[in-house]
Design a protein around this motif. Structure first.
Motif, mmCIF file in Angstrom:
data_model
loop_
_atom_site.group_PDB
_atom_site.id
_atom_site.type_symbol
_atom_site.label_atom_id
_atom_site.label_comp_id
_atom_site.label_asym_id
_atom_site.label_seq_id
_atom_site.Cartn_x
_atom_site.Cartn_y
_atom_site.Cartn_z
ATOM 1 N N LEU A 252 92.435 5.775 14.031
ATOM 2 C CA LEU A 252 92.295 5.910 12.584
ATOM 3 C C LEU A 252 90.820 6.034 12.204
ATOM 4 O O LEU A 252 90.432 6.897 11.407
ATOM 5 C CB LEU A 252 92.921 4.673 11.912
ATOM 6 N N MET A 253 90.004 5.195 12.842
ATOM 7 C CA MET A 253 88.574 5.199 12.535
ATOM 8 C C MET A 253 87.960 6.561 12.871
ATOM 9 O O MET A 253 87.236 7.137 12.059
ATOM 10 C CB MET A 253 87.900 4.100 13.349
ATOM 11 N N ARG A 254 88.285 7.090 14.058
ATOM 12 C CA ARG A 254 87.695 8.367 14.467
ATOM 13 C C ARG A 254 88.132 9.497 13.548
ATOM 14 O O ARG A 254 87.367 10.414 13.261
ATOM 15 C CB ARG A 254 88.064 8.691 15.916
ATOM 16 N N ALA A 255 89.365 9.413 13.035
ATOM 17 C CA ALA A 255 89.876 10.484 12.173
ATOM 18 C C ALA A 255 89.324 10.396 10.755
ATOM 19 O O ALA A 255 89.157 11.414 10.089
ATOM 20 C CB ALA A 255 91.404 10.432 12.142
ATOM 21 N N ARG A 256 89.034 9.198 10.259
ATOM 22 C CA ARG A 256 88.797 9.048 8.822
ATOM 23 C C ARG A 256 87.421 8.530 8.416
ATOM 24 O O ARG A 256 86.998 8.719 7.284
ATOM 25 C CB ARG A 256 89.816 8.042 8.219
ATOM 26 N N ILE A 257 86.741 7.833 9.339
ATOM 27 C CA ILE A 257 85.542 7.097 8.923
ATOM 28 C C ILE A 257 84.291 7.786 9.440
ATOM 29 O O ILE A 257 84.227 8.125 10.636
ATOM 30 C CB ILE A 257 85.582 5.643 9.482
ATOM 31 N N PRO A 258 83.282 7.988 8.569
ATOM 32 C CA PRO A 258 82.032 8.593 9.052
ATOM 33 C C PRO A 258 81.440 7.766 10.205
ATOM 34 O O PRO A 258 81.524 6.534 10.199
ATOM 35 C CB PRO A 258 81.105 8.528 7.826
ATOM 36 N N ARG A 259 80.868 8.482 11.184
ATOM 37 C CA ARG A 259 80.422 7.844 12.425
ATOM 38 C C ARG A 259 79.462 6.663 12.189
ATOM 39 O O ARG A 259 79.546 5.646 12.866
ATOM 40 C CB ARG A 259 79.730 8.899 13.292
ATOM 41 N N PHE A 260 78.568 6.812 11.181
ATOM 42 C CA PHE A 260 77.577 5.741 11.002
ATOM 43 C C PHE A 260 78.236 4.428 10.560
ATOM 44 O O PHE A 260 77.647 3.360 10.674
ATOM 45 C CB PHE A 260 76.476 6.176 10.013
ATOM 46 N N LEU A 261 79.487 4.506 10.087
ATOM 47 C CA LEU A 261 80.177 3.276 9.664
ATOM 48 C C LEU A 261 81.057 2.664 10.765
ATOM 49 O O LEU A 261 81.669 1.619 10.561
ATOM 50 C CB LEU A 261 81.057 3.567 8.432
ATOM 51 N N HIS A 262 81.124 3.307 11.937
ATOM 52 C CA HIS A 262 82.019 2.811 12.993
ATOM 53 C C HIS A 262 81.745 1.358 13.401
ATOM 54 O O HIS A 262 82.687 0.569 13.506
ATOM 55 C CB HIS A 262 81.976 3.737 14.218
ATOM 56 N N PRO A 263 80.469 0.971 13.617
ATOM 57 C CA PRO A 263 80.251 -0.428 14.016
ATOM 58 C C PRO A 263 80.754 -1.417 12.954
ATOM 59 O O PRO A 263 81.404 -2.416 13.285
ATOM 60 C CB PRO A 263 78.724 -0.525 14.171
ATOM 61 N N ALA A 264 80.507 -1.121 11.676
ATOM 62 C CA ALA A 264 80.964 -2.029 10.608
ATOM 63 C C ALA A 264 82.490 -2.056 10.550
ATOM 64 O O ALA A 264 83.103 -3.118 10.380
ATOM 65 C CB ALA A 264 80.392 -1.581 9.257
ATOM 66 N N PHE A 265 83.108 -0.862 10.732
ATOM 67 C CA PHE A 265 84.573 -0.795 10.670
ATOM 68 C C PHE A 265 85.190 -1.597 11.805
ATOM 69 O O PHE A 265 86.139 -2.356 11.614
ATOM 70 C CB PHE A 265 85.027 0.667 10.737
ATOM 71 N N ARG A 266 84.625 -1.437 13.030
ATOM 72 C CA ARG A 266 85.168 -2.161 14.197
ATOM 73 C C ARG A 266 85.120 -3.657 13.959
ATOM 74 O O ARG A 266 86.058 -4.385 14.270
ATOM 75 C CB ARG A 266 84.345 -1.835 15.453
ATOM 76 N N LYS A 267 84.023 -4.110 13.385
ATOM 77 C CA LYS A 267 83.872 -5.548 13.126
ATOM 78 C C LYS A 267 84.876 -5.983 12.063
ATOM 79 O O LYS A 267 85.549 -7.010 12.191
ATOM 80 C CB LYS A 267 82.439 -5.802 12.661
ATOM 81 N N PHE A 268 85.005 -5.166 11.032
ATOM 82 C CA PHE A 268 85.870 -5.494 9.900
ATOM 83 C C PHE A 268 87.331 -5.596 10.330
ATOM 84 O O PHE A 268 88.049 -6.523 9.951
ATOM 85 C CB PHE A 268 85.677 -4.392 8.841
ATOM 86 N N VAL A 269 87.801 -4.624 11.138
ATOM 87 C CA VAL A 269 89.217 -4.648 11.534
ATOM 88 C C VAL A 269 89.421 -5.331 12.888
ATOM 89 O O VAL A 269 90.539 -5.455 13.359
ATOM 90 C CB VAL A 269 89.855 -3.235 11.553
ATOM 91 N N CYS A 270 88.313 -5.775 13.499
ATOM 92 C CA CYS A 270 88.386 -6.639 14.679
ATOM 93 C C CYS A 270 89.026 -5.938 15.889
ATOM 94 O O CYS A 270 89.966 -6.462 16.496
ATOM 95 C CB CYS A 270 89.184 -7.889 14.297
ATOM 96 N N THR A 271 88.517 -4.755 16.234
ATOM 97 C CA THR A 271 89.054 -4.065 17.411
ATOM 98 C C THR A 271 88.588 -4.765 18.687
ATOM 99 O O THR A 271 87.596 -5.504 18.681
ATOM 100 C CB THR A 271 88.576 -2.594 17.446
ATOM 101 N N VAL A 272 89.298 -4.486 19.781
ATOM 102 C CA VAL A 272 88.947 -5.087 21.072
ATOM 103 C C VAL A 272 87.496 -4.750 21.409
ATOM 104 O O VAL A 272 87.087 -3.596 21.311
ATOM 105 C CB VAL A 272 89.882 -4.549 22.187
ATOM 106 N N GLY A 273 86.745 -5.769 21.780
ATOM 107 C CA GLY A 273 85.344 -5.563 22.133
ATOM 108 C C GLY A 273 84.394 -5.827 20.984
ATOM 109 O O GLY A 273 83.196 -5.983 21.203
ATOM 110 N N SER A 274 84.908 -5.891 19.735
ATOM 111 C CA SER A 274 84.011 -6.171 18.608
ATOM 112 C C SER A 274 83.599 -7.638 18.646
ATOM 113 O O SER A 274 84.270 -8.478 19.246
ATOM 114 C CB SER A 274 84.702 -5.859 17.279
ATOM 115 N N GLU A 275 82.507 -7.936 17.977
ATOM 116 C CA GLU A 275 82.003 -9.309 17.992
ATOM 117 C C GLU A 275 83.031 -10.279 17.399
ATOM 118 O O GLU A 275 83.250 -11.374 17.913
ATOM 119 C CB GLU A 275 80.668 -9.361 17.234
#
Ligand SMILES: C[S@@+](CC[C@H](N)C(=O)[O-])C[C@H]1O[C@@H](n2cnc3c(N)ncnc32)[C@H](O)[C@@H]1O
Length: 295
Positions: A252-275
């Protein structure tokens, strides 16, 4: 209450995605202080959830925004989900686990922090209250909820958890799912929910906290006017759900979210490997379920 250890990642996490030992960097520390500042907390979260609603809004991929609940035995709490709900199984199960199965028959229920309304809609389907009123700080999220879900008895409004816009004793039950970590004054929120519940009213409450913030949270709950009927550490079930849903969120992130926001998105939705994900596994963050009652 016994806390379960979460030191080792669940078996099904690819080792390439596991985090090295975590150390907070200066920018991370700065951001944490900004988000924690009582005066800034509400406007920042309001901005963030409005922004998130705008980015994902029309597509509506994230109908529910909690981290999800997947019990140990095959991950299925509800065997009989409608096909359209299947991608959202774990986030719906968080609601079902919070309230228990079908205890809301015929009740007037308030959900504080309803987000885009997917949880309230699921409760209408799977727990059958008489009415369900969803309230959220983000006007954009409330707009999406109103547009997406029209059912008799289901309504949404914009409002603040610390100043509930209802008279005393308006509801039979209240629900709060993964929202209270955004509130600057948790004691005021608990007092407000207590006020708007009728005598005997139940409050179904789930959320997470960093380990350093647990004593303040647990103290606020135990010193509130509510009686604590149940308290459960569900961190392991949340980690299981996060692990299972991670690939879908990455797509979903790769399809919809601008690349510069990926780190914030990963943290926000808590994907595997995120802090944030790693903090649950390492016992630096806990997820609890409470059942409280107004005597
Ligand atoms: C992680 S989302 C969870 C939403 C929903 N419970 C779900 O599971 O889909 C947190 C929600 O809390 C809302 N929120 C944050 N602060 C709030 C406040 N002071 N009053 C009401 N809602 C608030 C946010 O706007 C956001 O929609």
């Amino acid at each position: 209450m016994k806390r379960r250890p979460h030191e080792s990642p669940p078996q099904d996490i690819p080792s390439s995605q596991a985090c090295p030992e975590w150390k907070e960097t200066l920018p991370q520390k700065f951001l944490r202080h900004v988000f924690d500042a009582p005066l800034l907390r509400k406007p920042i979260w309001k901005f963030w959830y409005n922004f998130a609603a705008r980015v994902d809004g029309r597509a509506g991929h994230l109908k529910l925004m909690n981290f999800g609940y997947a019990p140990e035995e095959g991950g299925k709490l509800l065997p009989d989900l409608e096909p359209a709900d299947e991608p959202h199984r774990n986030t719906i199960q968080m609601y079902v686990h919070a309230v228990g199965r079908k205890p809301l028959d015929g009740l007037d229920v308030l959900e504080v922090g309803c987000g885009r309304g997917g949880g309230a809609f699921s409760l209408m389907k799977y727990a059958r209250p008489r009415t369900l009123t969803g309230l959220d700080l983000s006007p954009k999220a409330v707009h999406l909820a109103r547009k997406a879900y029209a059912l008799p008895g289901l309504s949404f409004l914009q409002g603040d958890a610390e100043n509930l816009p209802f008279p005393d004793s308006s509801f039979d039950a209240a629900v709060n799912v993964e929202s209270s970590h955004c509130y600057p004054n948790i004691r005021r929120f608990l007092a407000e929910v207590f006020r708007v519940l009728r005598p005997g009213g139940r409050f179904y409450y789930v959320d997470f906290r960093r380990i350093a913030d647990l004593p303040e949270w647990e103290g606020a709950v135990s010193e509130s006017d509510f009686q604590v009927l149940e308290k459960e550490d569900i961190t392991a079930d949340v980690v299981r759900a996060l692990t299972r849903d991670s690939a879908r969120k990455e797509d979903l992130m790769r399809a919809r979210i601008p690349r510069f926001l990926h780190p914030a998105f990963r943290k926000f939705v808590c994907t595997v490997g995120s802090e944030n994900y790693q903090s649950f596994i390492e016992g630096r963050r806990y997820y609890y379920r409470y059942l409280l009652v107004k005597d």
